[in-house]
Design a protein around this motif. Structure first.
Motif, PDB file in Angstrom:
ATOM      1  N   VAL A   1     -20.232  20.437   7.468  1.00 16.97           N
ATOM      2  CA  VAL A   1     -19.305  19.583   6.720  1.00 16.97           C
ATOM      3  C   VAL A   1     -19.133  20.151   5.315  1.00 16.97           C
ATOM      4  O   VAL A   1     -20.096  20.490   4.638  1.00 16.97           O
ATOM      5  CB  VAL A   1     -19.834  18.138   6.651  1.00 16.97           C
ATOM      6  N   CYS A   2     -17.864  20.272   4.886  1.00 12.54           N
ATOM      7  CA  CYS A   2     -17.565  20.853   3.580  1.00 12.54           C
ATOM      8  C   CYS A   2     -17.956  19.910   2.444  1.00 12.54           C
ATOM      9  O   CYS A   2     -17.459  18.789   2.361  1.00 12.54           O
ATOM     10  CB  CYS A   2     -16.074  21.173   3.508  1.00 12.54           C
ATOM     11  N   GLU A   3     -18.847  20.373   1.580  1.00 17.79           N
ATOM     12  CA  GLU A   3     -19.258  19.565   0.436  1.00 17.79           C
ATOM     13  C   GLU A   3     -18.166  19.502  -0.629  1.00 17.79           C
ATOM     14  O   GLU A   3     -18.116  18.578  -1.432  1.00 17.79           O
ATOM     15  CB  GLU A   3     -20.540  20.141  -0.180  1.00 17.79           C
ATOM     16  N   GLY A   4     -17.300  20.501  -0.645  1.00 14.64           N
ATOM     17  CA  GLY A   4     -16.195  20.514  -1.593  1.00 14.64           C
ATOM     18  C   GLY A   4     -15.248  19.345  -1.336  1.00 14.64           C
ATOM     19  O   GLY A   4     -14.833  18.646  -2.260  1.00 14.64           O
ATOM     20  N   CYS A   5     -14.919  19.133  -0.065  1.00 16.39           N
ATOM     21  CA  CYS A   5     -14.037  18.022   0.288  1.00 16.39           C
ATOM     22  C   CYS A   5     -14.734  16.684   0.071  1.00 16.39           C
ATOM     23  O   CYS A   5     -14.097  15.721  -0.363  1.00 16.39           O
ATOM     24  CB  CYS A   5     -13.589  18.152   1.748  1.00 16.39           C
ATOM     25  N   LEU A   6     -16.025  16.633   0.342  1.00 16.27           N
ATOM     26  CA  LEU A   6     -16.780  15.402   0.088  1.00 16.27           C
ATOM     27  C   LEU A   6     -16.736  15.042  -1.392  1.00 16.27           C
ATOM     28  O   LEU A   6     -16.530  13.892  -1.761  1.00 16.27           O
ATOM     29  CB  LEU A   6     -18.238  15.577   0.526  1.00 16.27           C
TER      30      LEU A   6
ATOM     31  N   LEU B   1     -15.746  29.070   5.042  1.00 18.84           N
ATOM     32  CA  LEU B   1     -14.624  28.989   4.113  1.00 18.84           C
ATOM     33  C   LEU B   1     -13.800  27.780   4.523  1.00 18.84           C
ATOM     34  O   LEU B   1     -13.270  27.727   5.634  1.00 18.84           O
ATOM     35  CB  LEU B   1     -13.768  30.266   4.181  1.00 18.84           C
ATOM     36  N   CYS B   2     -13.717  26.804   3.613  1.00 17.41           N
ATOM     37  CA  CYS B   2     -12.918  25.612   3.897  1.00 17.41           C
ATOM     38  C   CYS B   2     -11.454  25.900   3.580  1.00 17.41           C
ATOM     39  O   CYS B   2     -11.118  26.238   2.443  1.00 17.41           O
ATOM     40  CB  CYS B   2     -13.411  24.423   3.085  1.00 17.41           C
ATOM     41  N   HIS B   3     -10.602  25.769   4.590  1.00 15.76           N
ATOM     42  CA  HIS B   3      -9.182  26.043   4.381  1.00 15.76           C
ATOM     43  C   HIS B   3      -8.472  24.859   3.731  1.00 15.76           C
ATOM     44  O   HIS B   3      -7.299  24.945   3.394  1.00 15.76           O
ATOM     45  CB  HIS B   3      -8.519  26.398   5.722  1.00 15.76           C
ATOM     46  N   ARG B   4      -9.183  23.751   3.586  1.00 13.40           N
ATOM     47  CA  ARG B   4      -8.563  22.580   2.953  1.00 13.40           C
ATOM     48  C   ARG B   4      -8.682  22.642   1.439  1.00 13.40           C
ATOM     49  O   ARG B   4      -7.705  22.414   0.724  1.00 13.40           O
ATOM     50  CB  ARG B   4      -9.213  21.307   3.491  1.00 13.40           C
ATOM     51  N   CYS B   5      -9.920  22.955   0.943  1.00 14.69           N
ATOM     52  CA  CYS B   5     -10.123  22.937  -0.512  1.00 14.69           C
ATOM     53  C   CYS B   5     -10.537  24.300  -1.064  1.00 14.69           C
ATOM     54  O   CYS B   5     -10.628  24.477  -2.269  1.00 14.69           O
ATOM     55  CB  CYS B   5     -11.176  21.884  -0.877  1.00 14.69           C
ATOM     56  N   GLY B   6     -10.822  25.263  -0.172  1.00 17.26           N
ATOM     57  CA  GLY B   6     -11.152  26.605  -0.625  1.00 17.26           C
ATOM     58  C   GLY B   6     -12.619  26.811  -0.944  1.00 17.26           C
ATOM     59  O   GLY B   6     -13.013  27.884  -1.414  1.00 17.26           O
TER      60      GLY B   6
HETATM   61 ZN   LIG Z   1     -13.306  21.603   1.734  1.00 22.35          ZN
END
Ligand SMILES: [Zn+2]
Length: 58
Positions: A9-14, A40-45
């Motif tokens: 789970v992407c911590e950046g999006c969290l 690499l999260c394609h949603r938030c980078g």
């Molecule tokens: Zn993300």
């Protein structure tokens, strides 16, 4: 090795807006304990790595 179950789970999006974005590994590198997965999260980078221990039954 393809390892979709190593998704994380992407911590950046969290942190951004509490969205739980499940990201599959972009790359995996085996080591003596299991493997290192690069994400690499394609949603938030957001980019991160995670170490996974190999299950004994694998
Ligand atoms: Zn993300």
């Amino acid at each position: 090795m393809t390892a979709p179950h190593y998704s994380d789970v992407c911590e950046g999006c969290l942190a951004l807006d509490r969205t739980r974005t499940v990201v599959p590994p972009a790359n995996t590198t085996p080591n003596q304990h299991g493997l290192i997965a690069d994400y690499l999260c394609h949603r938030c980078g957001h980019i991160w790595t995670c170490g996974w221990a190999e299950e004994a039954a694998a």
